[in-house]
Design a protein around this motif. Structure first.
Motif, PDB file in Angstrom:
ATOM      1  N   ASN A 446      37.343  47.188  39.921  1.00  0.00           N
ATOM      2  CA  ASN A 446      38.067  48.111  39.160  1.00  0.00           C
ATOM      3  C   ASN A 446      39.623  47.962  39.513  1.00  0.00           C
ATOM      4  N   ILE A 447      40.117  47.215  40.859  1.00  0.00           N
ATOM      5  CA  ILE A 447      41.352  47.078  41.036  1.00  0.00           C
ATOM      6  C   ILE A 447      41.657  45.826  40.212  1.00  0.00           C
ATOM      7  N   VAL A 448      41.001  44.894  40.368  1.00  0.00           N
ATOM      8  CA  VAL A 448      41.322  43.434  39.705  1.00  0.00           C
ATOM      9  C   VAL A 448      41.432  43.627  38.247  1.00  0.00           C
ATOM     10  N   LYS A 449      40.713  44.539  37.652  1.00  0.00           N
ATOM     11  CA  LYS A 449      40.607  44.940  36.212  1.00  0.00           C
ATOM     12  C   LYS A 449      41.800  45.713  35.776  1.00  0.00           C
ATOM     13  N   LEU A 450      42.502  46.664  36.401  1.00  0.00           N
ATOM     14  CA  LEU A 450      43.657  47.398  36.448  1.00  0.00           C
ATOM     15  C   LEU A 450      45.006  46.342  36.379  1.00  0.00           C
ATOM     16  N   HIS A 451      44.588  45.232  37.326  1.00  0.00           N
ATOM     17  CA  HIS A 451      45.900  44.145  37.081  1.00  0.00           C
ATOM     18  C   HIS A 451      45.636  43.227  35.858  1.00  0.00           C
ATOM     19  N   GLY A 452      44.662  43.393  35.147  1.00  0.00           N
ATOM     20  CA  GLY A 452      44.569  42.431  34.167  1.00  0.00           C
ATOM     21  C   GLY A 452      43.902  41.192  34.322  1.00  0.00           C
ATOM     22  N   GLY A 453      43.181  41.149  35.570  1.00  0.00           N
ATOM     23  CA  GLY A 453      42.391  40.032  36.013  1.00  0.00           C
ATOM     24  C   GLY A 453      40.886  40.229  35.918  1.00  0.00           C
ATOM     25  N   PHE A 454      40.170  39.360  36.390  1.00  0.00           N
ATOM     26  CA  PHE A 454      38.706  39.635  36.625  1.00  0.00           C
ATOM     27  C   PHE A 454      37.937  38.794  37.775  1.00  0.00           C
ATOM     28  N   ILE A 455      36.778  39.234  38.001  1.00  0.00           N
ATOM     29  CA  ILE A 455      36.194  38.751  39.398  1.00  0.00           C
ATOM     30  C   ILE A 455      34.808  37.854  38.803  1.00  0.00           C
ATOM     31  N   LYS A 456      34.626  37.028  39.711  1.00  0.00           N
ATOM     32  CA  LYS A 456      33.418  36.367  39.471  1.00  0.00           C
ATOM     33  C   LYS A 456      32.584  36.086  40.718  1.00  0.00           C
ATOM     34  N   ALA A 457      31.184  36.194  40.582  1.00  0.00           N
ATOM     35  CA  ALA A 457      30.351  35.940  41.900  1.00  0.00           C
ATOM     36  C   ALA A 457      29.321  35.129  41.555  1.00  0.00           C
ATOM     37  N   TYR A 458      29.183  33.953  42.358  1.00  0.00           N
ATOM     38  CA  TYR A 458      28.122  33.171  42.020  1.00  0.00           C
ATOM     39  C   TYR A 458      27.787  32.056  43.157  1.00  0.00           C
ATOM     40  N   LYS A 459      26.613  31.539  43.139  1.00  0.00           N
ATOM     41  CA  LYS A 459      26.055  30.721  44.250  1.00  0.00           C
ATOM     42  C   LYS A 459      26.566  29.220  44.120  1.00  0.00           C
ATOM     43  N   GLN A 460      27.127  28.802  45.290  1.00  0.00           N
ATOM     44  CA  GLN A 460      27.291  27.135  45.357  1.00  0.00           C
ATOM     45  C   GLN A 460      26.645  26.692  46.413  1.00  0.00           C
ATOM     46  N   ASP A 461      25.595  25.846  46.200  1.00  0.00           N
ATOM     47  CA  ASP A 461      24.660  25.437  47.167  1.00  0.00           C
ATOM     48  C   ASP A 461      24.098  26.595  48.027  1.00  0.00           C
ATOM     49  N   ASN A 462      24.401  26.752  49.350  1.00  0.00           N
ATOM     50  CA  ASN A 462      23.869  27.942  50.141  1.00  0.00           C
ATOM     51  C   ASN A 462      24.913  28.941  50.420  1.00  0.00           C
ATOM     52  N   LYS A 463      25.992  28.779  49.708  1.00  0.00           N
ATOM     53  CA  LYS A 463      27.043  29.546  49.803  1.00  0.00           C
ATOM     54  C   LYS A 463      27.222  30.656  48.515  1.00  0.00           C
ATOM     55  N   LEU A 464      27.639  32.018  49.092  1.00  0.00           N
ATOM     56  CA  LEU A 464      27.900  32.985  48.212  1.00  0.00           C
ATOM     57  C   LEU A 464      29.318  32.927  48.028  1.00  0.00           C
ATOM     58  N   VAL A 465      30.184  33.003  46.540  1.00  0.00           N
ATOM     59  CA  VAL A 465      31.407  32.932  46.337  1.00  0.00           C
ATOM     60  C   VAL A 465      31.922  33.773  45.692  1.00  0.00           C
ATOM     61  N   PHE A 466      32.883  34.608  46.004  1.00  0.00           N
ATOM     62  CA  PHE A 466      33.654  35.468  45.218  1.00  0.00           C
ATOM     63  C   PHE A 466      35.045  35.225  44.657  1.00  0.00           C
ATOM     64  N   LYS A 467      35.014  35.031  43.542  1.00  0.00           N
ATOM     65  CA  LYS A 467      36.732  34.547  43.178  1.00  0.00           C
ATOM     66  C   LYS A 467      37.336  35.498  42.335  1.00  0.00           C
ATOM     67  N   VAL A 468      38.526  35.950  42.737  1.00  0.00           N
ATOM     68  CA  VAL A 468      39.493  36.688  41.893  1.00  0.00           C
ATOM     69  C   VAL A 468      40.203  35.977  40.973  1.00  0.00           C
ATOM     70  N   TYR A 469      40.431  36.338  39.864  1.00  0.00           N
ATOM     71  CA  TYR A 469      41.389  35.557  38.922  1.00  0.00           C
ATOM     72  C   TYR A 469      42.637  36.569  38.712  1.00  0.00           C
ATOM     73  N   HIS A 470      43.839  36.375  38.933  1.00  0.00           N
ATOM     74  CA  HIS A 470      44.921  37.102  38.363  1.00  0.00           C
ATOM     75  C   HIS A 470      45.934  36.258  37.707  1.00  0.00           C
ATOM     76  N   PRO A 471      46.464  37.033  36.753  1.00  0.00           N
ATOM     77  CA  PRO A 471      47.303  36.179  35.798  1.00  0.00           C
ATOM     78  C   PRO A 471      48.554  35.787  36.669  1.00  0.00           C
ATOM     79  N   CYS A 472      49.312  34.650  36.554  1.00  0.00           N
ATOM     80  CA  CYS A 472      50.120  34.124  37.392  1.00  0.00           C
ATOM     81  C   CYS A 472      51.432  34.757  36.699  1.00  0.00           C
TER      82      CYS A 472
END
Length: 472
Positions: A446-472
């Motif tokens: 919700n916080i990321v969305k309020l700032h105009g960005g988005f967040i993604k969650a995915y698996k990369q090999d044996n890792k769990l990755v969370f990425k927050v995208y915020h407009p530059c």
């Protein structure tokens, strides 16, 4: 032969309509149905007029009235007002009224012709010279309306007006045919669109059932037009409402469970202290310490519930400031590194050489970072590395500042887990034995969305990755 051909065309048009009902858009379908209805009704009316209505034409009373009123009545009035005993003047008038389709005679009672617009006929059958007598008959099958009309009317001074009309009858069927075409068109058009009308009624009743609480109801999908799209949207809405209702019920159940557990513990120790059920001061201090921890946990959960509610209301005001991400990441890493080390985890920070600036509400954005690191701290496998990265990425031709937190989780992560991580009160531990409100990642989203960005969650090999995208 013509009738068979017309019937074949009707059958073909109906077949085409049935086959194309799933291809056209609704507006095109209605136009097509209107055209088909017009053609079918036209052919049907022509058929009825020629083969059905023809049998009623021989009984028509309109033609004699029409012929007399429009062709003879004026002459009759003129003759009554002139001196018909003046034969030369009378004949001159009759010559002027010559008409190939209507022969008019002034005759005596014995049938002798005094004057006429056809001089070849000298006598009329005496049986025809009867005041008011008239005859009407068709000269063929009636399909082209060719008829013969005779009539005799008394004029004055012993003279009669007799006329013979041979020509096409004036049958007052034009208006009837027009009305018949309109009625036939309306009936055929209604039959062609009846299924669509019924489908709209089905959609209406389904929406009403959903509104009254039958959230499992769905509209059957029948058409690939706007009605079908509407049905899909209604079904999507119903599934979302059903899911939200289920989530709300789970939310209330989970809140009750998560609040009751620490509260029960606190009340239990308070009761033990009140009844002096402890053996030493150190045991009492242990009770107080446990109550303090449970109280802090309870307060944190209530803070999360309040924060989530405030963020979900969409009326929060952001107090944005310009922040440099690299510096923010360094400060947070320094503060958290010891805690990670004590749990057997290594916090690794990777920063770009260039400075990355973003405009955010500092308190809310710090909550995003802390929640992601806290999540990694709780659920990482021992003696593994938690990576905290800052970078820039282009997504859909738009530059974003990216904050990434990755870790190796204790338990395997399924596809369902990835889809549900950001749902409120979601915990991978369905028994809810582990502490936590289950709102941390929902708050992050919700916080990321309020700032105009988005967040993604995915698996990369044996890792769990969370990425927050915020407009530059």
């Amino acid at each position: 032969m013509r009738t068979i051909f017309e019937l074949i065309i009707v059958i073909i048009l109906f077949s085409v309509t049935l086959k194309l009902k799933r291809i056209f858009k609704l507006r095109s379908e209605l136009v097509f149905c209107a055209i088909v209805s017009g053609l079918i009704s036209f052919m049907l009316v022509v058929f009825l007029k020629e083969y059905i209505l023809g049998s009623f034409l021989n009984n028509s009373k309109d033609t004699p009235i029409y012929i007399h009123a429009h062709m003879v009545s004026r002459i009759e009035d003129d003759l009554k007002n002139m001196d018909i005993n003046n034969s030369s003047k009378l004949q001159k008038y009759m010559d002027r009224e010559f008409d190939m389709s209507c022969y008019i005679f002034v005759v005596k009672k014995d049938g002798t012709v005094i004057a006429a617009n056809n001089r070849e006929i000298k006598n009329i059958d005496i049986h025809e010279i009867v005041d008011g007598k008239n005859t009407f008959k068709f000269l063929n099958t009636g399909r082209d309306n060719l008829c013969k009309i005779t009539r005799c009317d008394y004029l004055k001074d012993g003279y009669y007006l007799y006329y013979i009309y041979i020509g096409y009858g004036k049958l007052d069927t034009e208006n009837s045919v027009g009305i018949l075409w309109i009625v036939t068109f309306a009936i055929i058009f209604f039959l062609l669109i009846w299924k669509r009308i019924s489908y709209i009624s089905k959609i209406k009743s389904t929406v009403r059932n959903i509104a009254e609480g039958s959230l499992s109801n769905r509209v059957p999908l029948k058409y690939k037009n706007e009605l079908g799209e509407l049905a899909k949207d209604i079904n999507y809405m119903a599934s979302k409402i059903e899911k939200e209702e289920k989530s709300r019920n789970e939310f209330m159940t989970n809140i009750s469970h998560d609040l009751r557990t620490p509260l029960t513990t606190i009340l239990g120790y308070i009761n033990m202290i009140k009844n002096n059920k402890y053996g030493s001061k150190s045991e009492l201090d242990n009770y107080v310490d446990i109550m303090d921890k449970k109280g802090i946990y309870l307060k944190n959960m209530l803070d999360d519930f309040f924060e989530y509610s405030k963020l979900s209301s969409n009326d929060i005001i952001l107090e944005k400031q310009k922040l440099e991400l690299n510096e923010l990441a360094r400060q947070i890493a320094e503060e958290e590194e010891d805690e990670f080390t004590q749990k057997g985890l290594k916090l690794s920070i990777n920063l770009p050489q260039e400075s990355i600036y973003i405009e955010v509400d500092p308190n809310l954005f710090l909550r995003v970072v802390n929640n992601l690191l806290s999540n990694a701290f709780k659920y990482s496998k021992e003696n593994t590395v938690v990576e905290f990265d800052i970078s820039k990425e282009i997504f859909n031709n738009t530059p974003y500042a990216v904050l990434s937190v990755s870790n190796i989780p204790n338990d395997p992560i399924s596809k369902d887990d990835l889809e549900n991580f950001f749902e409120r009160l979601y915990k991978k531990d369905s028994s809810r034995q582990k502490e936590g409100s289950g709102l941390g990642l929902s708050i992050v989203k919700n916080i990321v969305k309020l700032h105009g960005g988005f967040i993604k969650a995915y698996k990369q090999d044996n890792k769990l990755v969370f990425k927050v995208y915020h407009p530059c």
